[in-house]
Every structure is written in C-alpha cells, then in structure tokens.
Design an enzyme around this catalytic site. Structure first.
Site, PDB file in Angstrom:
ATOM      1  N   TYR A  22       0.792  -1.235   0.000  1.00  0.00           N
ATOM      2  CA  TYR A  22       0.000   0.000   0.000  1.00  0.00           C
ATOM      3  C   TYR A  22       0.823   1.283   0.000  1.00  0.00           C
ATOM      4  CZ  TYR A  22      -3.413  -3.551   1.240  1.00  0.00           C
ATOM      5  OH  TYR A  22      -4.200  -4.673   1.235  1.00  0.00           O
ATOM      6  N   HIS A  97      -7.693  -0.921  -7.015  1.00  0.00           N
ATOM      7  CA  HIS A  97      -6.964  -1.528  -5.896  1.00  0.00           C
ATOM      8  C   HIS A  97      -5.511  -1.102  -5.982  1.00  0.00           C
ATOM      9  CE1 HIS A  97     -10.291  -4.058  -4.709  1.00  0.00           C
ATOM     10  NE2 HIS A  97     -10.476  -4.307  -5.996  1.00  0.00           N
TER      11      HIS A  97
END
Ligand code: DQA
Length: 139
Positions: A22, A97
């Site tokens: 992330y 995503h």
C-alpha cells in the site's frame, strides 16, 4: 467533470498498512495527489471514505458526481450489497486496488464488483487511482 473518489474499509489506515502493498502515503496524501492530477485534466474530485458497508451504499446512491473511482477494500471480495448498488445506479464506477489483488491470497481473487464496474485498475499503488482518472477524463 465531477469525480467522486470513494475509499472503503480500512483505507483510512493508509500510511500504517503494509508498505509493500500500500505504499507509505496516508489517505489524505493520496487524496491530494488524485485531486491535483484530476484538476490538471479539468476534473474536480470529491473525496469520501467510510468503513461501513451501508454508508458506502448511501454515498453511492446519493452522489451527484459524473463518475466514481472506488476502492472498496475487502468489501470488493464479498459485498453483494455494494455490487447491487453499483449495478442499479446510473453513474459509472471504476474499481481500483492499490495492490495486485489477483496475485495475493486466494480470497482476494474473488471480486464481486468487477463485472458491474466500467473499468478495473489494480496493482500500481497510487497510479491505479490516477489511471482511473485518465480513464474518465479521456472520454
Ligand atoms: C485493497 C485490496 C483488498 O484486498 C484489501 O482488503 C484492501 C485494499 C487494495 O487497495 O489493494 O483493503 O483494496
């Protein structure tokens, strides 16, 4: 063009989640990047985040934006409520995503939102969101 940038469950934890998947930006840093990238392409961005499935449904049902960039987080893998919502609203939704969900754990390969979204961008961190901006502003 007015874009809704909608982040779902646990995306408020960006900056504290595994940087391997992330990155290191916080949610507000990510939002700033998307807002500034979109403004260079003539679009404005409204940023929202919720951890609650029903709240995400409410936001989607009530949006007056022209397009939605949506990272539903883990809800993407099992939320039929969000799927039904995206299917019945008229605003186009691009699924995003940060991580490469198709090459992680098996459960992340199940995506119940993909076929009701107009596009899907995965695995490029912040760039996944910017690709979604490009997708909508190129139209
Ligand atoms: C995510 C991937 C999901 O599997 C996960 O549950 C998230 C983030 C991503 O951006 O890569 O919370 O949507």
């Amino acid at each position: 063009m007015k874009i809704l940038l909608l982040n779902g469950v646990n995306l408020n934890m960006l900056g504290r989640r595994d940087p391997k998947f992330y990155g290191t930006d916080t949610l507000s840093q990510l939002e700033d990047k998307v807002v500034s990238y979109a403004s260079q392409r003539g679009a404005t961005v409204q940023c929202r985040q919720s951890n609650c499935e029903g709240e995400l449904v409410n936001i989607l049902q009530q949006t007056d934006c022209d397009a939605v960039i949506f990272n539903a987080g883990a809800y993407s893998h099992y939320s039929y409520a969000l799927r039904d919502c995206i299917e019945c609203i008229s605003v186009p939704v691009a699924e995003v995503h940060m991580s490469d969900v198709d090459n992680r754990e098996q459960f992340r390969r199940n995506d119940v939102l993909a076929d009701v979204c107009v596009a899907r961008f995965t695995g490029k961190g912040t760039r996944s969101y910017l690709d979604a901006v490009d997708f909508f502003t190129a139209k």
